[in-house]
Write an enzyme that holds these catalytic residues in place. Structure first.
Site, mmCIF file in Angstrom:
data_model
loop_
_atom_site.group_PDB
_atom_site.id
_atom_site.type_symbol
_atom_site.label_atom_id
_atom_site.label_comp_id
_atom_site.label_asym_id
_atom_site.label_seq_id
_atom_site.Cartn_x
_atom_site.Cartn_y
_atom_site.Cartn_z
ATOM 1 N N ARG A 88 8.728 9.328 6.523
ATOM 2 C CA ARG A 88 7.757 9.309 7.621
ATOM 3 C C ARG A 88 8.533 9.151 8.943
ATOM 4 O O ARG A 88 9.438 8.319 9.026
ATOM 5 C CB ARG A 88 6.832 8.114 7.412
ATOM 6 C CG ARG A 88 5.567 8.151 8.153
ATOM 7 C CD ARG A 88 4.536 9.082 7.619
ATOM 8 N NE ARG A 88 3.970 8.733 6.313
ATOM 9 C CZ ARG A 88 3.001 9.424 5.742
ATOM 10 N NH1 ARG A 88 2.483 10.481 6.337
ATOM 11 N NH2 ARG A 88 2.526 9.071 4.552
ATOM 12 N N HIS A 106 20.620 11.262 4.628
ATOM 13 C CA HIS A 106 20.003 12.586 4.527
ATOM 14 C C HIS A 106 20.831 13.464 3.595
ATOM 15 O O HIS A 106 22.063 13.477 3.697
ATOM 16 C CB HIS A 106 19.896 13.222 5.916
ATOM 17 C CG HIS A 106 19.195 14.529 5.888
ATOM 18 N ND1 HIS A 106 17.833 14.640 5.661
ATOM 19 C CD2 HIS A 106 19.656 15.801 5.997
ATOM 20 C CE1 HIS A 106 17.496 15.914 5.653
ATOM 21 N NE2 HIS A 106 18.587 16.643 5.846
HETATM 22 C C1 GAR Z 1 17.588 10.938 -0.648
HETATM 23 O O1 GAR Z 1 18.359 12.044 -1.049
HETATM 24 C C2 GAR Z 1 17.504 10.874 0.867
HETATM 25 O O2 GAR Z 1 18.619 11.352 1.510
HETATM 26 C C3 GAR Z 1 16.323 11.769 1.145
HETATM 27 O O3 GAR Z 1 15.408 11.388 0.170
HETATM 28 C C4 GAR Z 1 16.116 11.087 -1.036
HETATM 29 C C5 GAR Z 1 15.533 9.799 -1.589
HETATM 30 O O4 GAR Z 1 15.912 9.628 -2.916
HETATM 31 N N1 GAR Z 1 15.872 11.585 2.498
HETATM 32 C C6 GAR Z 1 15.530 12.608 3.294
HETATM 33 O O5 GAR Z 1 15.446 13.757 2.911
HETATM 34 C C7 GAR Z 1 15.248 12.216 4.733
HETATM 35 N N2 GAR Z 1 15.095 13.358 5.544
HETATM 36 P P1 GAR Z 1 15.593 8.272 -3.700
HETATM 37 O O6 GAR Z 1 14.159 7.875 -3.361
HETATM 38 O O7 GAR Z 1 15.768 8.630 -5.131
HETATM 39 O O8 GAR Z 1 16.589 7.251 -3.227
#
Ligand code: GAR
Length: 186
Positions: A88, A106
């Protein structure tokens, strides 16, 4: 403290590192989410960490939600707030309150492929190398000063899931190393 929106597997790696004594100066004050029933919150509660939800859907206005989230996070007086899969966009009030101390990870080599689908977008573009980034978040979407970054090669056979899993392995290591650095400088 840490904010999540989903499974929180990267957060789990941090919890494991803290519990194993690998991050001696890091204490996770709380884990918060923007919606109910996330596995990230569940696993944090199971680890004995205080949790909360500031449910985006309970607020008519994004500004009101952002205010409630800011107040809740401020109540823990954290040195840093880590967005670990927190999907968010936070508003100006939050960014001002945690100016320079809001950390995001990211799954792409920023400034390439920002947004909610960094892995999918890199695959769709056809780049041969992508990676992950840990950075200080500002008011933009996955923007702000980069702290750590590492490349991950894309295989021809990769799907979004296989590539994301390989990226997350690197992402967890970078996040833990970043937290160790930040904790040292506090
Ligand atoms: C991670 O790869 C993080 O970098 C990404 O969500 C994933 C969460 O994984 N975030 C984004 O894309 C932000 N723009 P998780 O819930 O298994 O830790």
């Amino acid at each position: 403290m840490v904010l999540v929106s989903g499974t929180g597997s990267n957060l789990q790696a941090v919890i494991d590192a803290v519990q194993a004594g690998e991050l001696p100066n890091v204490d996770i004050a709380a884990v918060g989410a923007d919606k109910h029933d996330t596995y990230g919150v569940q696993r944090s509660a199971e680890a004995g960490i205080e949790t909360f939800v500031v449910n985006f859907k309970d607020y008519e206005d994004r500004k009101d939600w952002n205010h409630a989230l800011t107040e809740k996070c401020l109540s823990y007086a954290p040195d840093y707030v880590v967005s670990s899969g927190f999907m968010r966009i936070v508003g100006e009030e939050f960014i001002n309150a945690f100016d320079g101390t809001y950390i995001n990870t990211h799954p792409a080599l920023l400034p390439s492929f920002p947004g909610a689908h960094g892995v999918r977008d890199a695959l769709a573009y056809g780049v041969k190398v992508t990676g992950c980034t840990v950075h200080i978040a500002d008011a933009g979407v996955d923007t702000g000063p980069i702290l750590r970054q590492e490349a991950v090669a894309i295989d021809d056979a990769d799907t979004e899931d296989t590539l994301h899993e390989r990226i997350k392995v690197v992402e967890r290591r970078l996040l833990i190393a970043t937290l160790a650095d930040l904790a040292k400088s506090k």
